[in-house]
Design a protein around this motif. Sequence first.
Motif, mmCIF file in Angstrom:
data_model
loop_
_atom_site.group_PDB
_atom_site.id
_atom_site.type_symbol
_atom_site.label_atom_id
_atom_site.label_comp_id
_atom_site.label_asym_id
_atom_site.label_seq_id
_atom_site.Cartn_x
_atom_site.Cartn_y
_atom_site.Cartn_z
ATOM 1 N N ILE A 424 37.809 -1.148 18.624
ATOM 2 C CA ILE A 424 38.978 -2.265 18.035
ATOM 3 C C ILE A 424 38.301 -3.815 18.314
ATOM 4 C CG2 ILE A 424 40.656 -0.754 18.984
ATOM 5 C CD1 ILE A 424 41.301 -2.932 21.171
ATOM 6 N N ASP A 425 37.230 -3.938 18.712
ATOM 7 C CA ASP A 425 36.705 -5.278 18.712
ATOM 8 C C ASP A 425 35.385 -5.579 17.522
ATOM 9 O OD1 ASP A 425 34.719 -3.737 20.006
ATOM 10 O OD2 ASP A 425 33.722 -5.406 20.754
ATOM 11 N N VAL A 426 35.504 -6.648 16.851
ATOM 12 C CA VAL A 426 34.690 -6.992 15.960
ATOM 13 C C VAL A 426 33.302 -7.538 16.584
ATOM 14 C CG1 VAL A 426 34.032 -8.315 13.839
ATOM 15 C CG2 VAL A 426 36.252 -7.514 14.206
ATOM 16 N N PRO A 427 32.385 -6.942 16.757
ATOM 17 C CA PRO A 427 30.930 -7.418 17.192
ATOM 18 C C PRO A 427 30.506 -8.737 16.617
ATOM 19 C CG PRO A 427 30.691 -4.914 16.701
ATOM 20 C CD PRO A 427 31.844 -5.616 16.113
ATOM 21 N N GLY A 428 29.924 -9.535 17.649
ATOM 22 C CA GLY A 428 29.447 -11.048 17.165
ATOM 23 C C GLY A 428 30.573 -12.040 17.287
ATOM 24 N N ALA A 429 29.682 -13.225 17.455
ATOM 25 C CA ALA A 429 30.409 -14.501 17.969
ATOM 26 C C ALA A 429 31.000 -15.116 16.761
ATOM 27 C CB ALA A 429 29.835 -15.500 18.757
ATOM 28 N N ARG A 430 32.061 -15.564 16.805
ATOM 29 C CA ARG A 430 32.562 -16.517 15.519
ATOM 30 C C ARG A 430 31.778 -17.647 15.249
ATOM 31 N NH1 ARG A 430 37.758 -16.950 14.034
ATOM 32 N NH2 ARG A 430 37.776 -14.491 14.110
ATOM 33 N N THR A 431 31.459 -17.611 13.938
ATOM 34 C CA THR A 431 30.454 -18.858 13.755
ATOM 35 C C THR A 431 31.126 -19.635 12.524
ATOM 36 O OG1 THR A 431 29.675 -17.363 11.987
ATOM 37 C CG2 THR A 431 28.262 -17.480 14.121
ATOM 38 N N GLY A 432 32.514 -19.137 12.088
ATOM 39 C CA GLY A 432 33.140 -19.985 11.251
ATOM 40 C C GLY A 432 34.347 -19.739 11.021
ATOM 41 N N PHE A 433 35.022 -19.958 9.799
ATOM 42 C CA PHE A 433 36.310 -19.405 9.383
ATOM 43 C C PHE A 433 36.360 -17.803 9.186
ATOM 44 C CE2 PHE A 433 36.766 -23.872 8.096
ATOM 45 C CZ PHE A 433 37.839 -24.160 9.042
ATOM 46 N N PRO A 434 37.476 -17.138 9.498
ATOM 47 C CA PRO A 434 37.562 -15.668 9.263
ATOM 48 C C PRO A 434 37.130 -15.337 7.826
ATOM 49 C CG PRO A 434 39.060 -16.026 10.722
ATOM 50 C CD PRO A 434 38.464 -17.558 10.077
ATOM 51 N N ILE A 435 36.546 -14.372 7.375
ATOM 52 C CA ILE A 435 36.217 -13.970 5.980
ATOM 53 C C ILE A 435 37.644 -13.145 5.563
ATOM 54 C CG2 ILE A 435 35.099 -12.662 4.314
ATOM 55 C CD1 ILE A 435 33.448 -14.737 5.692
ATOM 56 N N PRO A 436 38.192 -13.911 4.506
ATOM 57 C CA PRO A 436 39.365 -13.343 3.974
ATOM 58 C C PRO A 436 39.274 -12.088 3.352
ATOM 59 C CG PRO A 436 38.660 -14.928 2.408
ATOM 60 C CD PRO A 436 37.975 -14.913 3.551
ATOM 61 N N TYR A 437 40.457 -11.278 3.637
ATOM 62 C CA TYR A 437 40.648 -9.880 2.983
ATOM 63 C C TYR A 437 40.495 -10.089 1.349
ATOM 64 C CZ TYR A 437 42.573 -5.345 1.783
ATOM 65 O OH TYR A 437 42.720 -4.019 1.346
ATOM 66 N N ARG A 438 39.810 -9.256 0.749
ATOM 67 C CA ARG A 438 39.901 -9.321 -0.864
ATOM 68 C C ARG A 438 39.200 -7.905 -1.265
ATOM 69 N NH1 ARG A 438 34.876 -10.329 -3.448
ATOM 70 N NH2 ARG A 438 33.203 -10.951 -1.878
ATOM 71 N N LYS A 439 39.933 -7.663 -2.349
ATOM 72 C CA LYS A 439 39.322 -6.295 -3.032
ATOM 73 C C LYS A 439 38.770 -6.359 -4.195
ATOM 74 C CE LYS A 439 43.587 -4.685 -2.901
ATOM 75 N NZ LYS A 439 44.728 -3.985 -2.939
ATOM 76 N N GLU A 440 37.755 -5.397 -4.414
ATOM 77 C CA GLU A 440 37.069 -5.503 -5.853
ATOM 78 C C GLU A 440 37.396 -3.904 -6.278
ATOM 79 O OE1 GLU A 440 33.030 -6.598 -5.860
ATOM 80 O OE2 GLU A 440 33.578 -8.819 -5.378
ATOM 81 N N GLN A 441 36.855 -3.301 -7.245
ATOM 82 C CA GLN A 441 36.998 -1.931 -7.884
ATOM 83 C C GLN A 441 36.299 -1.056 -6.782
ATOM 84 O OE1 GLN A 441 38.510 -0.780 -10.212
ATOM 85 N NE2 GLN A 441 37.745 1.136 -10.608
ATOM 86 N N GLN A 442 35.013 -1.360 -6.352
ATOM 87 C CA GLN A 442 34.519 -0.541 -5.437
ATOM 88 C C GLN A 442 34.649 -0.712 -3.851
ATOM 89 O OE1 GLN A 442 34.029 2.804 -5.815
ATOM 90 N NE2 GLN A 442 34.191 2.838 -8.169
ATOM 91 N N TRP A 443 34.881 -2.010 -3.640
ATOM 92 C CA TRP A 443 34.277 -2.528 -2.312
ATOM 93 C C TRP A 443 35.638 -3.320 -2.001
ATOM 94 C CZ3 TRP A 443 30.491 -0.577 0.420
ATOM 95 C CH2 TRP A 443 29.610 -0.023 -0.370
ATOM 96 N N ILE A 444 35.803 -3.271 -0.694
ATOM 97 C CA ILE A 444 36.830 -4.301 0.185
ATOM 98 C C ILE A 444 36.152 -5.240 0.941
ATOM 99 C CG2 ILE A 444 38.836 -4.235 1.304
ATOM 100 C CD1 ILE A 444 39.859 -1.680 0.327
ATOM 101 N N TYR A 445 36.411 -6.373 1.035
ATOM 102 C CA TYR A 445 35.813 -7.209 1.952
ATOM 103 C C TYR A 445 36.683 -7.955 2.898
ATOM 104 C CZ TYR A 445 32.152 -7.581 -1.840
ATOM 105 O OH TYR A 445 31.029 -7.101 -2.552
ATOM 106 N N GLY A 446 36.215 -8.292 4.140
ATOM 107 C CA GLY A 446 36.775 -8.923 5.186
ATOM 108 C C GLY A 446 36.270 -8.835 6.565
ATOM 109 N N GLU A 447 36.788 -9.784 7.488
ATOM 110 C CA GLU A 447 36.123 -9.834 8.601
ATOM 111 C C GLU A 447 36.216 -8.452 9.596
ATOM 112 O OE1 GLU A 447 37.229 -12.201 12.747
ATOM 113 O OE2 GLU A 447 36.244 -13.473 11.189
ATOM 114 N N GLY A 448 35.281 -7.864 9.813
ATOM 115 C CA GLY A 448 35.212 -6.554 10.680
ATOM 116 C C GLY A 448 35.751 -5.290 9.773
ATOM 117 N N VAL A 449 36.034 -5.509 8.246
ATOM 118 C CA VAL A 449 36.658 -4.643 7.586
ATOM 119 C C VAL A 449 36.080 -3.326 7.730
ATOM 120 C CG1 VAL A 449 35.411 -5.113 5.546
ATOM 121 C CG2 VAL A 449 37.750 -4.112 5.417
ATOM 122 N N ALA A 450 34.619 -3.224 7.892
ATOM 123 C CA ALA A 450 33.846 -1.900 8.070
ATOM 124 C C ALA A 450 33.540 -1.477 9.509
ATOM 125 C CB ALA A 450 32.556 -1.972 7.012
ATOM 126 N N SER A 451 33.043 -2.564 10.153
ATOM 127 C CA SER A 451 32.606 -2.388 11.385
ATOM 128 C C SER A 451 33.776 -1.782 12.303
ATOM 129 C CB SER A 451 31.904 -3.369 12.223
ATOM 130 O OG SER A 451 32.690 -4.611 11.827
#
Length: 716
Positions: A424-451
Motif C-alpha cells: 500500500i506504500d509507494v516506494p521512493g521519496a517525494r521529489t516534487g508534486f504528485p503525478i496526476p492521474y490521466r488515461k490514454e488508450q493503452q496506458w494509465i499514468y499517476g503516482e504509484g499507479v503501477a507499483s
Amino acid sequence: MKIAVVYNRESQAVINLFGVQNREKYGLETINKIKDGLKKSGHEVKTFEGDKNLIQNLEDFMPSVISGERPGLVFNLSYGIQGRGRYMHVPGMLEMLGIPYVGSGPETHALALDKVVTKILLLQRGLPTPKFAVLDTPESPLNEDLRYPLIVKPKDEAVSFGLRIVNDEKELKEGVQVIYDTYQAPTLVEEYIQGREVNVGLLGNKPAEALPPVELVFGEGPQIFTYEDKKNKSGRTVEKVCPAPLTDEETARVKELAVRTFDVLNCHDSARVDFRIDEEGNPYILEVNSMASLGADGSFVYAAEKLGMDYPALMNRIIDVTCERYFGRDFFDEESHRQRTPENRIFQNLTTNRGKLEEELKGWTNISSRTEDAVGLSTVRKRLEDKLSRLAMKPAENFSNGRSAWTWETKAGFRNGTLLVVPIDVPGARTGFPIPYRKEQQWIYGEGVASSRGGLATSLTALSALKDEKLLSDVKVGIFFYSDEGRGMRYSSTMLEKAAAEAEEVIVLQPGFVDGKVVDQRRGSRQYHVILEGDPERVGRRNQPVDVLSWFLEKTEKMKELNSRQRKIAVAVQDVQSERYSVLMPHRVTAVIALTYIDEAAAEKTETELRRLLKSNRQGMKTYIEKITERPPLLRRKEHRLLQKLQQQAEAHQLPFGTETSLISTAAGTVPRHIPAVCGFAPASKNLFTPQEALHRSELVQRSLLLALHLNGGRL
C-alpha cells in the motif's frame, strides 16, 4: 455495454472554422431522453460532442476490449460541424478507430445528402421519383420539360432548408437566387406532386422493417413540410396521422418502396423515406433521410409508438439491431447462454463495469502514500479496511502486527486457500508534486499507479465481483497488505512468511509484463549502508593521504569486478553523499550499495568480498557496513501447479498469459519455498518507480478477471 451518444450542438472545436456551417442540431431534451432510455436497459452511457476532441474522449471512455467482451458502441446523432460532407465525419472517424456505431456508413450519408445522386440511383433501379433538373446558378436555363408548380431546394441540404413551391419562371429564379446566396450550392428543381405526403420509417437490417406509414396533414398554407414547420416557426400545426389512411395496396406499396430504397443506398439500422402520393394513388420517392430524426415529435418515433414501442424501448431496439448487424443474429442468445455459468457471470460483471474499475484505480491513485508518509499510509489503510469490511471480510489478527502488516480473510478463511499480497506504500521519496492521474488508450499514468495502486484495484475488483455474484463467502482467500515496500519489507516480512505458511498458494500483486506475463523467478537483493570517516583534508595538499571520497570512488571501480553474468550477481552503488567543512575535502561519505543474486551461496561470497574491498587499513579512516535489507529470491519451480491452473484459466477465456523473470526483488521471495507463489500478477507497467510510471490499461480488467476466475475455480 458502454454506449457513447455523439452529437453536434454547441462545440465548434475544429482547427479552422470556415465553409458550410451545420444548421441541424438535436435538442438537449432529446439527447437526454436517449441517454436515459439506454440507461434503463443497464447500459453505461456518456454523451460527447462530435468535434476534434472526440477521439481522445472515446479513447478515455472505450479502451480496447478483451476477448469475448462486448465492445463499446457509439449512438451516432452527429450532423457534423461544417463542410458539405459533414454527415460523414463522425462515421468516418469511428471506422478508422474500429468502434461500432449506430446508423449508416459515410458512403451512404454521402449519397443520401446529395439528392440528385439519390434520384439518379432510384431511377436506375426503376423506383419512382419526381422528374427533376439541376440549376447551378440563378441564370442557368431550365432545359428539361418540367411542369409548374415546381419545388426548389438545395441539392445537398437537409431539414427542408430552402424548400419552397414556385409557380412560374420569376418565382423559380427568385428561389434559386436565395439558395445560391444562402448555401452556395446548386438547386434541385423537381415537379411538385399534388397530393398527400407520407413518411415511412425503417428499422433493422436485411431486411429492414418498415414502420406504419405516417401521413402529414398540413391544413392551411403550402402543402409541403417546410423548415419553419419542423422548427415550429410557421404558426401552423402539422398533424401526423398513423397509420396513414391508405388502402392496403397503397400501404404495402410504399412499405415495399421504402425497403427497396433503404437497400439501394445501403442504409443501416434506421432511416426514413419521404413520399408524395398523387391523386391517383401513385407514390413518388422524394428523398431518403439516412439519419432519421429521433425527436419525440418526429414521425419515426410516432410510428414506433403505434407499434407499442415507447421511447426507451425504441432506443434500445436500435441498439439491438446495430449489435445484430455487427455481431450476428445469435449474439443475444449467446450472451444469454453465457450468463448461466458462474464463470460467465463473473466475466459479464467485470467487463460491463470496467468504468467502475478505472474509477476504483483513480480513487487509490489520488491518495498519496509514500513510504515515509505516515498520514497518507494511514488513510489508505483505513479506506482499504472499510472496503474489505463491506465485502464481509474480517481481520486475521494472528497475521497482523498493526504497524506495517495486516491480513484480512473471507468467512471461509485463507488456510489452505489463496493469499493475495499487496503493497500500500509507494516506494521512493517525494521529489516534487504528485503525478496526476490521466488515461490514454493503452496506458494509465499517476503516482504509484503501477507499483501499488494497480494491485489494490485488481484485488478489490476481483473480490467485489465474487461478492456481487454471491460467491465470495465460500472462497478461501486472504489479503495481506503491507506498508514498507519502500524499506524492503524490513518490518513486515516476518509476518508475511507466517501468513504465507498457512496458505496453499500465494499471489503477489506487483506489476507484471505486457502480454499477460507473470513472474515466476525474481532475484534476491541485499542493501548495505556504508559509512566512511576520515580526517578533513585541504584541497591541493599533495603529501597527505587521499581523502575519503576519492578513496571510495576508487573502490567503486573495483566493485565492478564483483559482477558476474554467469553467477547472476550484480553489485551497484545506488546513492552517495558526502560531508565536508567549508572549503576542505569531504571527511565523511555515506553510501547505499545493492547486491542482487539468485544463488544465496554466491551472494554470501560476494558480500564477504565486498566487505573486504571496503575495509580500510589507512590510519585515521574507518569503515562501517550495515546490511539494512535482505529480500530472498523467488526461484523457478519445475512443477508449479499454481502456474498451471492460471494458464488453464487464461486459455479457457482467451486471456493473454505467460511467464517472465525479473531482476527486481519483491515480497514473493519471502514466501516459504514449499508454497507455490507467482509474482507480477498486477497489470503490466512501464517506467516503473519514475515520474512517468504507467499501468497497462487493458491488463487492468484482464488481470482482475483472471484473478476472480481463479479464486472461484480454486474453491476447495
